[in-house]
Design an enzyme around this catalytic site. Structure first.
Site, short mmCIF file in Angstrom:
data_model
loop_
_atom_site.label_atom_id
_atom_site.label_comp_id
_atom_site.label_asym_id
_atom_site.label_seq_id
_atom_site.Cartn_x
_atom_site.Cartn_y
_atom_site.Cartn_z
N LYS A 26 0.83 -1.21 0.00
CA LYS A 26 0.00 0.00 0.00
C LYS A 26 0.86 1.26 0.00
O LYS A 26 0.65 2.18 -0.80
CB LYS A 26 -0.90 0.02 1.25
N ASN A 27 1.86 1.30 0.90
CA ASN A 27 2.61 2.54 1.06
C ASN A 27 3.60 2.78 -0.07
O ASN A 27 4.25 3.83 -0.12
CB ASN A 27 3.30 2.55 2.42
N ARG A 96 -4.37 10.39 4.29
CA ARG A 96 -3.25 11.31 4.45
C ARG A 96 -2.20 11.20 3.35
O ARG A 96 -1.54 12.18 3.00
CB ARG A 96 -2.62 11.03 5.81
N ASP A 120 -5.08 8.89 9.47
CA ASP A 120 -5.26 8.08 10.66
C ASP A 120 -5.31 8.93 11.92
O ASP A 120 -4.67 9.97 12.01
CB ASP A 120 -4.11 7.08 10.79
N ASP A 308 4.48 0.68 12.12
CA ASP A 308 3.29 -0.06 11.67
C ASP A 308 3.29 -1.52 12.11
O ASP A 308 2.25 -2.17 12.09
CB ASP A 308 3.18 0.00 10.14
#
Ligand code: EPU
Length: 419
Positions: A26-27, A96, A120, A308
């Site tokens: 995802k990131n 974000r 978040d 994370d």
């Protein structure tokens, strides 16, 4: 977009066994999608996870004039000759990561308007380093009506020293500097694998970047970039979720496609708990022989243990033998999910940066709430070995970052239902 979910129900049970595949990061993909704004043309991104944040970034690209569509896990993006450099509030407030369109929009169009970001709920997440870095390249900012407006007739390369190796600030600077005149040096740059992935795609697009993965990145600006195809790296945070899941539930699994070198410190730490972990070109194998030993750990920028990963480690320590201290060095307020774990019988005390976890033999299933993506996943895996049912509400947070978490866990023997 996947089916909308609001609740995940986990029934605690026996050990996990088998192979669980990991999707694209995802990131990484969110930043690769932002990078497409730098040049006209058709891009293909492969190994893209079907998650809500990718849908949101797709909507953001569409708002600028791009066409975006999915075919299985391939995302195709058509970027027009002229884009509208505006990131509207309705989209930005939902995630974000949208702030990373600022650098590429500014570099391509000489201006950008980006609504102030949301995201978040774990403490203040300022963007001062993004702004200061871009100012040093020659950008001018003003804020009005909730929008950050930035313009630069010309971006000029210089040395930017980041106060902290911020992932997002490094990415915004990289994507602005690739089209600046002259050379930009980013000192104290973030070193995460997702940064390296972004630099690889930018170089395929014609950029000249050296040193990614190290604290000093050098970018020689080029006049123009072109569209490119790229395969997204595997998601190390998703992989960590499954490794900690087997630590909690017991059993033996292979996380297919995971890269040990992207998460070596976590694997080492899990080894200290008594888990056995090894790796081969197909992924990471992990075995948990029974109740694990408590360990201490702290989150740090890469190559340290990622912030994370930390909620999964806290879930794992909740039923380990002994006392573990987990220190959060990046985000204040990232322990809210601990209140939820306490509802399941965990014995944890916290202040804003530490959690002291006294392991109990077993958690008991309870209704709990997901405050963010990783907190939600941590509660799901805590439920795997709890007595009875754990019902995680606000589970749409989990869908922001996980494609079919329930299906993947069920594939290795868990009992998880989404509704
Ligand atoms: N910070 C500042 N000023 C800035 C930028 C950051 O003070 O201008 C601070 C932050 O408040 C925080 C620290 O620096 O305390 C680290 O922030 P960073 O900029 O590195 O994080 P990010 O780019 O906002 C990404 C990931 C996060 C992950 C962090 C840290 C994405 C979309 N998000 O956020 O992932 O926790 O790096 O590794 O890449 C998630 O996937 O669930 C997630 C939250």
């Amino acid at each position: 977009m996947g089916p909308s979910i609001s609740r995940i129900t986990v029934t605690g049970g026996g050990p996990l066994n088998g192979i669980v595949p990991v999707g694209g990061a995802k990131n990484s993909v969110l930043k690769l999608m932002a990078a497409t704004l730098l040049a006209e043309g058709t891009y293909h991104l492969d190994n893209v996870p079907r998650i809500t944040d990718v849908d949101l970034m797709s909507d953001l690209l569409r708002a600028t004039g791009c066409q975006v569509w999915f075919d299985e896990h391939r995302l195709t993006i058509d970027v027009p000759a002229v884009i509208e450099p505006i990131a509207p509030y309705e989209i930005v407030e939902q995630f974000r990561a949208s702030i990373v369109v600022m650098g590429p929009m500014l570099a391509r169009c000489g201006e950008a308007q980006v609504a102030m970001p949301g995201g978040d709920d774990f403490g203040p997440r300022p963007i001062d380093m993004h702004v200061r870095g871009l100012q040093e390249l020659g950008a001018e900012f003003e804020t009005s009506h909730g929008y950050l407006k930035v313009r630069a007739d010309r971006l000029v390369g210089t040395t930017v020293v980041l106060e902290f190796p911020s992932v997002g600030a490094t990415e915004n600077l990289l994507m602005a500097a690739v089209l600046a005149s002259g050379t930009t040096i980013i000192e104290n740059a973030a070193r995460e694998p997702e940064i390296v992935d972004l630099c690889e795609m930018l170089n395929t697009m014609g950029a000249k970047i050296r040193g990614s993965g190290s604290p000093t990145i050098a970018i020689d600006g080029v006049a123009e970039l072109h569209a490119a195809d790229h395969r997204v790296i595997p998601d190390r945070i998703e992989a960590a979720t499954y490794l900690c899941a087997v630590g909690i539930a017991g059993g033996e699994i292979t996380v297919g496609g995971a890269r040990h070198e992207h998460m070596a410190m976590l694997c080492q730490k899990l080894g200290e708990t008594g888990m056995r972990i090894s790796h081969d070109p197909n992924g990471i194998w992990a075995m948990a022989p029974g109740r694990l030993r408590a360990v201490d750990c702290q989150s740090l920028p890469y190559p340290g243990i990622a912030t994370d990963f930390k909620p999964f480690v806290v879930s794992l320590l909740a039923t380990s033998i002994g006392v573990g201290i987990v220190t959060e060095n990046l985000f204040s307020g990232r322990f809210r999910y601990v209140d939820e774990l306490r509802r399941m019988g965990a014995d944890i005390s916290t202040d804003s940066h530490h959690a002291v976890i006294r392991g109990v033999p077993q958690l008991s299933g309870a209704p709990v709430r997901a405050h963010d993506i990783r907190a939600g996943a941590a509660l799901v895996i805590a439920g795997l070995a709890a007595d009875g049912e754990t019902v995680v509400s606000d589970a749409e947070h989990v869908a922001r970052g996980y494609e079919d978490l329930a299906g993947k866990l069920n594939g290795i023997g868990a009992s998880v239902v989404v509704s």
